[in-house]
Every structure is written in C-alpha cells, then in structure tokens.
Write a protein that holds these residues in place. Sequence first.
Motif, mmCIF file in Angstrom:
data_model
loop_
_atom_site.group_PDB
_atom_site.id
_atom_site.type_symbol
_atom_site.label_atom_id
_atom_site.label_comp_id
_atom_site.label_asym_id
_atom_site.label_seq_id
_atom_site.Cartn_x
_atom_site.Cartn_y
_atom_site.Cartn_z
ATOM 1 N N ALA A 266 36.172 34.893 41.049
ATOM 2 C CA ALA A 266 37.173 35.879 41.458
ATOM 3 C C ALA A 266 36.892 36.413 42.847
ATOM 4 C CB ALA A 266 37.198 37.039 40.466
ATOM 5 N N SER A 267 37.965 36.629 43.593
ATOM 6 C CA SER A 267 37.875 37.398 44.835
ATOM 7 C C SER A 267 38.065 38.880 44.534
ATOM 8 C CB SER A 267 38.940 36.934 45.835
ATOM 9 O OG SER A 267 40.242 37.048 45.262
ATOM 10 N N VAL A 268 38.860 39.150 43.507
ATOM 11 C CA VAL A 268 39.138 40.503 43.030
ATOM 12 C C VAL A 268 39.231 40.429 41.507
ATOM 13 C CG1 VAL A 268 40.818 42.400 42.992
ATOM 14 C CG2 VAL A 268 40.443 41.121 45.110
ATOM 15 N N VAL A 269 38.690 41.434 40.823
ATOM 16 C CA VAL A 269 38.828 41.532 39.370
ATOM 17 C C VAL A 269 39.644 42.778 39.051
ATOM 18 C CG1 VAL A 269 37.644 41.837 37.165
ATOM 19 C CG2 VAL A 269 36.666 40.312 38.909
ATOM 20 N N VAL A 270 40.685 42.605 38.235
ATOM 21 C CA VAL A 270 41.508 43.713 37.781
ATOM 22 C C VAL A 270 41.394 43.770 36.258
ATOM 23 C CG1 VAL A 270 43.831 44.693 37.643
ATOM 24 C CG2 VAL A 270 43.122 43.439 39.698
ATOM 25 N N VAL A 271 40.825 44.847 35.749
ATOM 26 C CA VAL A 271 40.668 44.995 34.303
ATOM 27 C C VAL A 271 41.804 45.874 33.792
ATOM 28 C CG1 VAL A 271 39.144 45.695 32.428
ATOM 29 C CG2 VAL A 271 38.174 44.756 34.527
ATOM 30 N N ALA A 272 42.529 45.355 32.812
ATOM 31 C CA ALA A 272 43.701 46.056 32.284
ATOM 32 C C ALA A 272 43.753 45.876 30.775
ATOM 33 C CB ALA A 272 44.981 45.536 32.948
ATOM 34 N N ALA A 481 36.875 50.636 41.672
ATOM 35 C CA ALA A 481 35.651 51.300 41.255
ATOM 36 C C ALA A 481 34.909 51.874 42.451
ATOM 37 C CB ALA A 481 34.756 50.310 40.503
ATOM 38 N N HIS A 482 34.425 53.102 42.312
ATOM 39 C CA HIS A 482 33.625 53.705 43.371
ATOM 40 C C HIS A 482 32.369 52.872 43.645
ATOM 41 C CE1 HIS A 482 35.914 57.385 43.776
ATOM 42 N NE2 HIS A 482 35.743 57.722 42.511
ATOM 43 N N ASP A 483 31.776 52.299 42.602
ATOM 44 C CA ASP A 483 30.462 51.653 42.699
ATOM 45 C C ASP A 483 30.509 50.154 42.950
ATOM 46 O OD1 ASP A 483 29.861 54.156 41.770
ATOM 47 O OD2 ASP A 483 28.970 53.489 39.887
ATOM 48 N N VAL A 484 31.645 49.503 42.611
ATOM 49 C CA VAL A 484 31.696 48.038 42.606
ATOM 50 C C VAL A 484 32.885 47.576 43.443
ATOM 51 C CG1 VAL A 484 31.736 45.954 41.169
ATOM 52 C CG2 VAL A 484 30.710 48.061 40.273
ATOM 53 N N PRO A 485 32.668 47.197 44.686
ATOM 54 C CA PRO A 485 33.778 46.703 45.508
ATOM 55 C C PRO A 485 34.460 45.511 44.848
ATOM 56 C CG PRO A 485 31.813 47.064 46.846
ATOM 57 C CD PRO A 485 31.383 47.194 45.417
ATOM 58 N N GLY A 486 35.776 45.480 44.950
ATOM 59 C CA GLY A 486 36.532 44.363 44.397
ATOM 60 C C GLY A 486 36.825 44.460 42.915
ATOM 61 N N LEU A 487 36.379 45.540 42.274
ATOM 62 C CA LEU A 487 36.666 45.758 40.856
ATOM 63 C C LEU A 487 37.703 46.866 40.733
ATOM 64 C CD1 LEU A 487 36.177 45.491 37.780
ATOM 65 C CD2 LEU A 487 34.271 47.105 38.059
ATOM 66 N N PHE A 488 38.854 46.532 40.144
ATOM 67 C CA PHE A 488 39.935 47.478 39.947
ATOM 68 C C PHE A 488 40.222 47.638 38.456
ATOM 69 C CE2 PHE A 488 40.455 46.034 44.238
ATOM 70 C CZ PHE A 488 41.077 47.061 44.940
ATOM 71 N N VAL A 489 40.819 48.755 38.098
ATOM 72 C CA VAL A 489 41.302 48.979 36.741
ATOM 73 C C VAL A 489 42.770 49.330 36.825
ATOM 74 C CG1 VAL A 489 41.081 50.349 34.628
ATOM 75 C CG2 VAL A 489 39.026 49.687 35.905
ATOM 76 N N LEU A 522 43.847 42.036 51.024
ATOM 77 C CA LEU A 522 43.575 40.591 51.055
ATOM 78 C C LEU A 522 44.093 39.987 52.358
ATOM 79 C CD1 LEU A 522 44.425 39.527 47.381
ATOM 80 C CD2 LEU A 522 42.175 39.423 48.477
ATOM 81 N N ALA A 523 45.255 40.445 52.796
ATOM 82 C CA ALA A 523 45.820 39.921 54.046
ATOM 83 C C ALA A 523 44.950 40.266 55.246
ATOM 84 C CB ALA A 523 47.230 40.466 54.240
ATOM 85 N N LYS A 524 44.281 41.421 55.171
ATOM 86 C CA LYS A 524 43.402 41.852 56.257
ATOM 87 C C LYS A 524 41.994 41.256 56.151
ATOM 88 C CE LYS A 524 45.586 46.425 56.691
ATOM 89 N NZ LYS A 524 45.377 47.884 56.479
ATOM 90 N N GLY A 525 41.709 40.611 55.021
ATOM 91 C CA GLY A 525 40.368 40.093 54.813
ATOM 92 C C GLY A 525 39.375 41.145 54.358
ATOM 93 N N ASP A 526 39.893 42.296 53.848
ATOM 94 C CA ASP A 526 39.023 43.383 53.400
ATOM 95 C C ASP A 526 38.517 43.199 51.980
ATOM 96 O OD1 ASP A 526 39.372 44.593 55.811
ATOM 97 O OD2 ASP A 526 40.816 46.088 55.108
ATOM 98 N N LEU A 527 39.087 42.233 51.260
ATOM 99 C CA LEU A 527 38.665 41.997 49.875
ATOM 100 C C LEU A 527 38.223 40.544 49.726
ATOM 101 C CD1 LEU A 527 41.290 43.869 47.641
ATOM 102 C CD2 LEU A 527 38.847 44.327 47.777
#
Length: 527
Positions: A266-272, A481-489, A522-527
């Motif tokens: 994953a480049s980004v993880v989204v937990v739902a 997530a405050h602690d884990v870059p690239g982890l979203f909920v 993602l378009a900016k390359g920040d993730l």
Amino acid sequence: MTTQQHGNPIAQDEAVVVIVGSGAGGGTTAYELAQKGIKSVVLEAGPWLKPDDYENDEWAAFNQMAWLDKRTTSGGYRITKDFPNLPAWIVKAVGGSTTHWSGATPRFNEHEFKTRTYYGEVEGANLLDWPIELADLAPYYDRAEKAIGSTHRHGRPALPANNNYKVFANGAEKVGYRYYATGPYGTNAEPYDGRPASVQDGFNFQGDKSTAKWSTAVREVPRAVESGNCDLRTECQAVQVTHDAAGRANGVLYLDSDGNLHRQAASVVVVAGNSIETPRLLLMSATSLHPDGLANSSGQLGRNYMRHLTGSVYGRFDREVRMYRGETMAGIIADESRLDTSRGFVGGYYMETLSLGPAFLAAFVDPGLWGREFTEVMEAYANTAGMWIVGEDMPQETNRITLNTAVLDQWGLPVPDVHFDDHANDVAMRTHGYERADMLYEAVGASGTHHTPPYPATHNLGTCRMSARPEDGVLGAFGEAHDVPGLFVSDGSVMTTGAAANPTLTIVALAIRQAEHIAERLAKGDL
C-alpha cells in the motif's frame, strides 16, 4: 488465492490505496478515488450480496447479513445481559451497514462540533471539540446528499406520509413541535440517479430489493469496480496493518475465506471497518514501534465508544395504524435536537418513526418481558404506532473496545470486547424522550404506551476520534493517524463526539472530503 475478486486485478506487490471495508466510508472512498483515476484494493470481510439475494424476512435477513463473528461484552448496559454476543448489529457484506440502514440523513448542528465549548465540563464525560467546524463540512454535506439522493434536499421531493407518520405528525403538532417531516431520507420518492422510486415495501432493515434506497453496494462500489480502478476482494478479513522502518503505513495482511494469509502492498491504508473492527485491527497491529497498537500514543485508541442514546416508544390505539406499511423510518421530529441545557441534560435528540415486524418486536420490545404485559403489546400490533429516540450520548474513556485474548474467533484471533456503561446524562435524556413521546401519543388518543430499552446498537461511534492535538486523540482533521503517516480511518470511529443525528450522512461527507485530500496529496507526492 481463495477469494472472490471483482474488477481489474491489482498485483499484491503494487503499492496502491488499500481500503479495509466497503460501507459508508470505505465504499465512498473507493468510488471517489476511482473517479480521479486512483487505483485501490478494497478488502471486504463479507460477500457481495446483490438485491436479488436479499431476504425480505427479518430473521432470515439478519442471519444472512449480520456480523455474527464472536464478540464479548462487559459493562452495565442491558446488552451485556440481553445480547452478550451482539453488542452491535452491523452488516458483514459489501456495502456494510448501508445495506440495512434506515435512511435518515439529518446533518449535524453547528454546536455539535464544539461540545466542549458549548456544554462545558460534564463530570465523567471526555468531551472534546472537533478539529473541524460545520463550515468545513458543509460543501461535502451537499455532495453527500446529492450522492445519496436525500429527500427534501437540493430540490428532491419528499416521500409520502404513511399511517405511522400521520400519527407521529399529528401528535407533534398537538404538543407544539414545529420541525417535523418525512425526511431528509435516503430512499427515492421518484426515480433518481439510475434508481427507481420507493415501492413503500417497508423492508429497509433487510436490504432493499428494489434499490430505491441508497447504499454503497448499489451505487459507489459497483461504479468504482466498473471504472477499472478498483479491485474489490470479498471474504477477506484484514488482520494487520504493516508499516516500514520509518513508521509509514505500507500494507495490509489479510486472510482469505480458507484462512490463507496474504499481504497487499500500500501507498496509503484507509481503515473503514466501523467503530468495533477498526480499533480491533489497529490494536492487533501492534509492533515494537507501536507496542500499544497503531496510532495509540494518546492512549485513546478504542476509547470513547459511543452508540447513540436510543430507546423506543410504541403507542396503542383503538383503531388500526398498520405501522409496517410504507418506509420504516420516514419521519423525523427535530425540535429536541436543539442546544438547550435547561432540560436537565446537555445535547439533544431526534424522534423518528419506527416499525418492527412481529418477530423483531417480540424479540426486542423488552427482553425478558413475559405474561400479560407482553401479550398486550403483541396483540395490539395492528393498532400500534412506533417511534425511535436517537440522541447524543457522552463519550467516556471507560467505554471502550479492547482485545479479549481469552476468547478467539474462527481465525484464532482475539475477539473485541465491547464495554459500555450509560452516563447519567444519557439516562436523563432517554427519560425525557420517553416522557415527550408519551405526551405526543396521548395527545392523539393513545390508550397506552410501552417503552422499549435500547436495541443492540447500530450507530457505533468514537474509538478513533479526531483531535487537534495528538495527545487528545487518534486522528487529525482529515482522518490521518497522528502517529502513522499514510494511515487513515474513514468510518464512524473518527467522530470526536456523536451529535444527535443519524451518522451515515456525516460519514459519507467526511469520506468525500478525505478522499479529495488523499488525491491532492498523492498528486503532490506527499503520500
């Protein structure tokens, strides 16, 4: 791989956006990213039930759709005694609980984003202002209402009134309420967005075979798959979110239907996964960098579990009502959702029409009830009108999701324990709601009323709350997530406080906003 794949397959070593869950948050995120050309893999623990598969029978539908994996409960709320294996009725299938939601789509009020400011110090409550305001979410509410097709919004017509609503509305007028209507509601009154008008069949909680009711299983997920940018994998249970040496989320481990373990980069993880399964997954994802679970430096992961203040009131009349005819919950009174602490509690609540079939009413009307009082309720079924009280319950640190390592699920993993105790404010609000509902029904000639205790919850909130400061919560203002870059909920667990409104519209609005944010970065390359 022993699983069901839908859409263009994506290689497991290709780093894409990995979304765990396909409900209001996950399904919306997949769709929004797909429209922007961004690839995702969606891991859904359940099957993809299609409209023709839905059982229009209460218990058959429940056994077909419900998340029946092992859970345990603790705390003083009645669910621990009455339904210890069912602390929350959510759906294990594509679309998640949007397949069986009622359809009510009110927005949060402005003050409900700033409860610490407006309510002040409430003893025993862990109140916190959201890191966003209503103005931040307003344009996304517009987009969510248009996606869902909410009645009463953006020129959408209202649903017709059924008998249950007519009793409800006449009572509302007699007791002096002003803000009542058959919506906003997520079922079409006329054809819209490729979906037909409601046939008024009343099977909202069992899956809508007609597709007049919005769900991500009907709209977002199919369109994401058809775009070619989404690889939907069903019957896949996520068991761990992984990160690299720098602490950035980089993959998800999951089990297929045969229990074989796989990893999707994953480049980004989204937990739902909802407010129970999401913290469970993050707690199971503990590492040496995050020994207490991912994104838990604040100690707030799993805490502040809210399930909305609920309770029902059924009024009995000398003439037939036949409350089961027509849409189940197409009726809302908003007057009590106001900011008014003079009633003996902070927060507010809605009153919403409700009808259960005889089988569900017998099970949930008052567990343990027997004898003449029980038969009196059931014999009056055709002459009964019903409503649900739904309101803002208080976040408490002690109400929480933890891992019960003494009880394992079918995969040998620790089950979530759901601990909940009512706050005194919750009890006061529920009592007020019962009293006002009694007044409403008595005003239109009810011969008697019955108060039903809270059902197993469907509005699961908190546990991964957003906060401005990392020490106060799990996620930032966009759900990262405050602690884990690239982890979203992206589900109801992100809610800092619960507000009074049914949460689905807000979950969808937050997911649209979050997907836009992810795409920009993602378009900016920040993730």
